[in-house]
Design an enzyme around this catalytic site. Sequence first.
Site, PDB file in Angstrom:
ATOM      1  N   ASN A  21       0.841  -1.209   0.000  1.00 27.63           N
ATOM      2  CA  ASN A  21       0.000   0.000   0.000  1.00 27.63           C
ATOM      3  C   ASN A  21       0.872   1.254   0.000  1.00 27.63           C
ATOM      4  O   ASN A  21       1.692   1.375  -0.927  1.00 27.63           O
ATOM      5  CB  ASN A  21      -1.147  -0.038   1.024  1.00 27.63           C
ATOM      6  CG  ASN A  21      -0.775  -0.203   2.459  1.00 27.63           C
ATOM      7  OD1 ASN A  21      -0.085  -1.134   2.817  1.00 27.63           O
ATOM      8  ND2 ASN A  21      -1.230   0.691   3.297  1.00 27.63           N
ATOM      9  N   ASP A  22       0.743   2.141   0.928  1.00 27.36           N
ATOM     10  CA  ASP A  22       1.298   3.489   0.782  1.00 27.36           C
ATOM     11  C   ASP A  22       2.799   3.528   0.447  1.00 27.36           C
ATOM     12  O   ASP A  22       3.583   2.770   1.018  1.00 27.36           O
ATOM     13  CB  ASP A  22       1.168   4.267   2.091  1.00 27.36           C
ATOM     14  CG  ASP A  22      -0.200   4.170   2.710  1.00 27.36           C
ATOM     15  OD1 ASP A  22      -1.102   3.624   2.084  1.00 27.36           O
ATOM     16  OD2 ASP A  22      -0.347   4.653   3.841  1.00 27.36           O
TER      17      ASP A  22
ATOM     18  N   PHE B 141       3.585   1.393  10.479  1.00 30.85           N
ATOM     19  CA  PHE B 141       2.684   2.131   9.586  1.00 30.85           C
ATOM     20  C   PHE B 141       3.430   3.268   8.871  1.00 30.85           C
ATOM     21  O   PHE B 141       4.607   3.509   9.087  1.00 30.85           O
ATOM     22  CB  PHE B 141       1.488   2.652  10.389  1.00 30.85           C
ATOM     23  CG  PHE B 141       0.335   1.665  10.459  1.00 30.85           C
ATOM     24  CD1 PHE B 141       0.497   0.332  10.111  1.00 30.85           C
ATOM     25  CD2 PHE B 141      -0.930   2.072  10.874  1.00 30.85           C
ATOM     26  CE1 PHE B 141      -0.554  -0.569  10.166  1.00 30.85           C
ATOM     27  CE2 PHE B 141      -1.997   1.187  10.940  1.00 30.85           C
ATOM     28  CZ  PHE B 141      -1.814  -0.135  10.591  1.00 30.85           C
TER      29      PHE B 141
ATOM     30  N   ARG C  47      -1.846   9.294  12.891  1.00 31.83           N
ATOM     31  CA  ARG C  47      -0.745   8.542  12.256  1.00 31.83           C
ATOM     32  C   ARG C  47      -0.136   9.269  11.055  1.00 31.83           C
ATOM     33  O   ARG C  47      -0.591  10.308  10.648  1.00 31.83           O
ATOM     34  CB  ARG C  47      -1.237   7.161  11.829  1.00 31.83           C
ATOM     35  CG  ARG C  47      -2.487   7.132  10.988  1.00 31.83           C
ATOM     36  CD  ARG C  47      -2.870   5.680  10.659  1.00 31.83           C
ATOM     37  NE  ARG C  47      -4.185   5.602  10.052  1.00 31.83           N
ATOM     38  CZ  ARG C  47      -5.298   5.309  10.716  1.00 31.83           C
ATOM     39  NH1 ARG C  47      -5.270   5.048  12.005  1.00 31.83           N
ATOM     40  NH2 ARG C  47      -6.467   5.274  10.082  1.00 31.83           N
TER      41      ARG C  47
HETATM   42  C1  FRU Z   1      -3.325   4.627   4.436  1.00 26.55           C
HETATM   43  C2  FRU Z   1      -3.023   3.920   5.738  1.00 26.55           C
HETATM   44  C3  FRU Z   1      -2.223   4.812   6.674  1.00 26.55           C
HETATM   45  C4  FRU Z   1      -1.535   3.813   7.545  1.00 26.55           C
HETATM   46  C5  FRU Z   1      -1.202   2.730   6.542  1.00 26.55           C
HETATM   47  C6  FRU Z   1      -1.152   1.339   7.107  1.00 26.55           C
HETATM   48  O1  FRU Z   1      -3.510   3.742   3.385  1.00 26.55           O
HETATM   49  O2  FRU Z   1      -4.218   3.503   6.353  1.00 26.55           O
HETATM   50  O3  FRU Z   1      -2.995   5.738   7.391  1.00 26.55           O
HETATM   51  O4  FRU Z   1      -0.399   4.323   8.154  1.00 26.55           O
HETATM   52  O5  FRU Z   1      -2.197   2.800   5.545  1.00 26.55           O
HETATM   53  O6  FRU Z   1      -0.706   0.435   6.152  1.00 26.55           O
END
Ligand code: FRU
Length: 543
Positions: free
Chosen positions: A107-108, A167, A228
């Site tokens: 993901n991110d 995260f 976060r």
């Molecule tokens: C966004 C998110 C962030 C978090 C991360 C966890 O996609 O929810 O807020 O830090 O992904 O993978």
Amino acid sequence: MSIHDLFVFCGGFGNVTRLLFTDEQLILALSNPQAEPNHPLFIQSQNVGGECQWVFARTDDMTSSQAMAISQCLAERQKKDANTMSNPVASVFRPAWHVSPPQGLLNDPNGFIYHNGQYHLFYQWYPYGCEHKDKHWVQLTSDNLIDWQWQSVALTPSAWFDSHGVFSGHAVSDGDTLYAYYTGNTRVGAERVRQTTQCVAVSKQGGAFEKLGPVIHELPEGVTEHIRDPKVIEYAGRWWMILGAQTTELKGRLAVYHSSDRLNWQFSGLFGEELGELGYMWECPDLFELNGQQFAMFCPQGIDSPNACHSVEHHNGIAKLTLQSEPFNLTLRDFQTLDHGFDFYAPQTMQTPDGRRVLCAWMGLPDDVDHPSVDEGWLHQLTCLRELEYREGRIYQRPVRELDALLCEQRTLSLNESLCDLGTQSFVLRMMLKWGQTLNLFEGDGYRVQLKACSQTRCLVLDRTNTLNRSADTIRQLPLACQEIEISAFVDTSSLELFINQGEYVMTSRVFASPMSTCVSLLGGQEVAEVHTVEPSMPPFSG
Ligand code: FRU
């Protein structure tokens, strides 16, 4: 009794997979639990989402430095295990030049930065399945923003403060030291109560990251555990950490801390109220300047969708920002969507040595989606890298010029309703689309993605209904006021990034069709298109 003694008692590294540590308890997750132990500190065994945890009473001699030493060894094992997942699974959907995970879920983007003569790009990764779980950070480096090299699994959920996910966050470069700021996510007890800390890890002279632990332990007043994704900036002689947050009234806001040394942080306040009701949570903030104007980019969750076709709660956007020191204040105005497609979230930016602001985002959404690549064992990818510009009051995005190195010789095509086979799904197509016309991409073998310039609604409609798409949303609409629509379509195997009117608007989408869907056509007239096929870049995998 030391933590180490209990750790050995539970089978040591061969058996303990996770360590959690609260004021009262030490909790160890076990891969191969035996019968409940007869131990004076043992409280109970608990099943947390299929994981067996043994809970012990914490005694005064169980220190965090003991826990840190064990976390470091756990990290080594987790990195070794994750590295076994770093070879890419075979896939017909694998992009030719975008970053995708070898296996598991990406993901991110994280920690995107130019540091020590190289570009560094990290991403959130769960290596063992296509689900959101126990996030790691993968580290890639590049000399040219196009070819990415796998460096390592930089951070794993090894410590009591990040045991359920390292995260998202950003990086700060200081000489040859790289600081990674991130959110430590833990879930404690059978109820999986979320606990959030803001943490830092340090890599010196290109070495492995060492976790320094949480630099913010407590929640600020008025904020839930949803706080976060730290971004750390220098401003007015101090360091500022900007976080996405949710207030106890369930409103999205930015939480800000300040520091003189980047390690000790004081809470400055919550900001963004002037934007009013803009969702129940904001994630992934970034702050930067473009052409003399400051901006804040973040992802609000739960704002009204622009139309009925849009059912995803996660949105993206950018607002003009004014920062003021003494007393510190941060105000936002003119929030606008940055990308109008299906799959764009958690963008972050970095500055190149020649001063360009370059963005990368997660090409995924919603959180729980079952794309066809899941059948192959991987899910999601990053967007192409985009240069941001601000001129005459407008923000423009365009793929970084470094990408030109991958473009093959230009072909000029005359498009009409006959299928024109490009023989590839990795190309760039540029053309002017007139109202009433429809451009078909990924066409053939029964599939196609349609880009309709609807003259009644004056909306550009991106329709992925006739693909292998399995997510609920299939249509995105973008109202446009222009006479003709200038299109640059960047197609890469299972993705489409549409840059509209020089990049004033962008629509990003995953597209799953057959590998035979390599044709394009145009309904409603005949137009000239310029096409380049795109060569593959260096694949961002190990080995
Ligand atoms: C966004 C998110 C962030 C978090 C991360 C966890 O996609 O929810 O807020 O830090 O992904 O993978």
